[in-house]
Scaffold this active site. Structure first.
Site, PDB file in Angstrom:
ATOM      1  N   GLY A  23      22.729  13.626   4.712  1.00  0.00           N
ATOM      2  CA  GLY A  23      21.349  13.057   4.724  1.00  0.00           C
ATOM      3  C   GLY A  23      21.046  12.491   6.018  1.00  0.00           C
ATOM      4  O   GLY A  23      20.125  11.690   6.029  1.00  0.00           O
ATOM      5  N   GLY A  28      18.043   4.381   9.237  1.00  0.00           N
ATOM      6  CA  GLY A  28      18.772   3.940   7.800  1.00  0.00           C
ATOM      7  C   GLY A  28      17.857   2.726   7.243  1.00  0.00           C
ATOM      8  O   GLY A  28      17.387   1.973   8.191  1.00  0.00           O
ATOM      9  N   ALA A  70       0.872  -1.255  -0.073  1.00  0.00           N
ATOM     10  CA  ALA A  70       0.058   0.105   0.183  1.00  0.00           C
ATOM     11  C   ALA A  70       0.915   1.093   0.158  1.00  0.00           C
ATOM     12  O   ALA A  70       1.995   1.230   0.869  1.00  0.00           O
ATOM     13  CB  ALA A  70      -0.864   0.029   1.132  1.00  0.00           C
ATOM     14  N   LYS A  78       7.323   4.702  15.948  1.00  0.00           N
ATOM     15  CA  LYS A  78       7.759   5.144  17.480  1.00  0.00           C
ATOM     16  C   LYS A  78       6.566   6.013  17.965  1.00  0.00           C
ATOM     17  O   LYS A  78       6.319   6.035  18.812  1.00  0.00           O
ATOM     18  CB  LYS A  78       9.072   5.603  17.668  1.00  0.00           C
ATOM     19  CG  LYS A  78       9.444   6.881  16.653  1.00  0.00           C
ATOM     20  CD  LYS A  78      10.838   7.225  16.694  1.00  0.00           C
ATOM     21  CE  LYS A  78      11.098   7.960  15.440  1.00  0.00           C
ATOM     22  NZ  LYS A  78      11.183   7.657  14.215  1.00  0.00           N
ATOM     23  N   LYS A 130      10.742   7.680  21.773  1.00  0.00           N
ATOM     24  CA  LYS A 130      11.463   6.219  21.978  1.00  0.00           C
ATOM     25  C   LYS A 130      11.871   6.135  23.530  1.00  0.00           C
ATOM     26  O   LYS A 130      11.415   4.771  24.046  1.00  0.00           O
ATOM     27  CB  LYS A 130      12.864   6.179  21.400  1.00  0.00           C
ATOM     28  CG  LYS A 130      12.952   6.225  19.958  1.00  0.00           C
ATOM     29  CD  LYS A 130      14.048   6.522  19.266  1.00  0.00           C
ATOM     30  CE  LYS A 130      14.104   6.726  17.479  1.00  0.00           C
ATOM     31  NZ  LYS A 130      15.218   6.886  16.990  1.00  0.00           N
TER      32      LYS A 130
END
Length: 429
Positions: free
Chosen positions: A188, A305, A45, A106, A206
């Protein structure tokens, strides 16, 4: 081995979702052997169906996630959409249709984890979320399974790679905050809008999840004290180095000494260079767990990542799939203690305070008197003066945070104090 495959719906196909799909395809045989049955990607989806997704059969792609979950043959849903909605509704829909869920969300778990756990339990299904905290690092399952027979008293960790990269660069190169942030963005590590990271929102979500697991009590995002790191300066790092410390953005979760309450907080802090967390560099994460029987444990690795996070998702997928075959479920929410979450003012900590003061006799005595009036003991004082101005650096002994912050407010009102240059907690000693 069962030949009929377990069918998986993938909700979201961004950086993490695409890696999940890739690993499911390239390691299909190994996954089947580990699970005891094949797992088949039965639908993906997405919001933008026209985007080219290498390695994914276009016939599997749909924009109607709800219809995918309701079609009747899905066994497990993997939710990597993020955010609150539509993720919450989709996870609830999955449970209503007999589908166990693996999530990396989270924010949603920190806000509505209790309701989602209740929905999973009511339907006899699994909710696994290893990837929601610290990326590839196996942390959630060890805490809620391997340490289930122990008593965890404290958890302290670096759970956001972006902020650790920025602070590490400031420490190792002497760069200012903005310069280090620009480098993190160029590489990045930081988003175009880094607010969630640098203001501690990501780490706080977290922290809420980890506190709930560690202390068997419900801790929501709103219960976590949060302080960002945008005010950390090169001068703070210079002071930290003089103390044999460095600076990290930490999530700190503690059980009170009497065992009757818990605290959860996220803020920058000075920690000694001898502490294991001080050596965590670049965009890595690490979590230090202190348990009654096991002692001190540290979990370390890449915290973000596509591939590292996908690794955690696939680990959960294997566990949930095995449970499906065994017609069983894994551990759900454990909130039997129902301990209250104490406010930040009750936390016992230390302060490092840098003051700009008038360079004249009696200033130090006046400052010391202010600390004494608030019941705060001074550990060390360092003073430097030049041309009628001076800087005064005070490090306190441990005291309730309310007393420490009250002392700082009183210092601001002194005629001899021209400004409070910085305030930072000292932890990990």
């Amino acid at each position: 081995m069962r030949t009929r495959p377990l069918k998986v719906a993938l909700l979201g196909c961004g950086v993490v979702g695409s890696e999940v799909a890739r690993i499911m395809t390239t390691h299909a045989d190994d996954l089947a052997q580990r699970i005891g049955a094949p797992v088949e990607l039965a639908g993906v989806a997405v919001r933008r169906p026209s985007k080219v997704r290498e390695g994914i059969d276009p016939s599997l792609v749909t924009t109607d996630a709800t219809a995918l979950l309701k079609r009747g043959d899905i066994d497990i849903a993997i939710e990597v959409i993020g955010g609150i909605e539509p993720a919450r509704t989709l996870i609830t829909t999955a449970f209503e249709h007999g589908i166990s869920v693996v999530s990396a969300n989270k924010a949603l778990l920190a806000q509505d984890g209790a309701a989602l756990h209740a929905a999973a339990e009511a339907n006899g299904l699994d909710l696994y979320y290893e990837a929601a905290v610290a990326g590839a690092i196996p942390l959630v399952r060890p805490m809620r399974e391997s340490l289930a027979g122990d008593k965890i008293n404290r958890v302290m960790g670096i759970v956001n790679g972006t902020t650790n990269f920025i602070l590490d660069k400031m420490d190792s190169t002497g760069a200012g905050y903005q310069e280090a942030l620009d480098e993190a963005t160029a590489l990045g590590y930081a988003e175009a809008d880094p607010t969630a990271d640098v203001e501690g929102y990501d780490a706080a979500a977290k922290a809420a999840i980890l506190a709930g697991i560690a202390f068997h009590t419900r801790v929501r995002l709103d219960d976590v004290y949060r302080e960002g790191m945008t005010e950390v300066s090169a001068a703070d790092f210079a002071s930290a180095k003089r103390m044999g410390c460095t600076i990290k953005l930490l999530a700190i979760l503690e059980r009170a000494a009497d065992g009757e309450s818990v605290t959860a907080r996220v803020h920058p802090a000075m920690i000694p260079l001898t502490h294991p967390l001080a050596s965590v560099r670049e965009a890595y994460n690490a979590v230090f767990v202190e348990a009654e029987a096991a002692g001190q444990l540290m979990f370390y690795g890449p915290g973000a990542g596509g591939a590292p996070t996908a690794s955690a998702v696939l680990g959960d997928l294997v566990a949930v799939a095995r449970n499906k075959l065994a017609e069983a479920t894994g551990p759900g929410e454990s909130a039997y203690t129902q301990l209250p979450v104490s406010p930040m003012g009750e936390v016992v900590t230390r302060y490092h305070i840098s003051l700009d003061v008038a360079d004249k006799p009696g200033v130090l005595a006046q400052v010391a008197t202010t600390f004494a009036e608030h019941g705060v003991s001074i550990d060390t004082v360092r003073q430097q003066g030049k041309d009628g101005e001076a800087s005064l650096v005070v490090v306190t002994h441990r005291a309730p945070d309310a007393a420490l912050s009250g002392t700082v407010e009183a210092l601001r009102k002194l005629d001899t104090v021209r400004g409070v240059a910085s305030i930072m907690r000292v932890e990990g000693e």
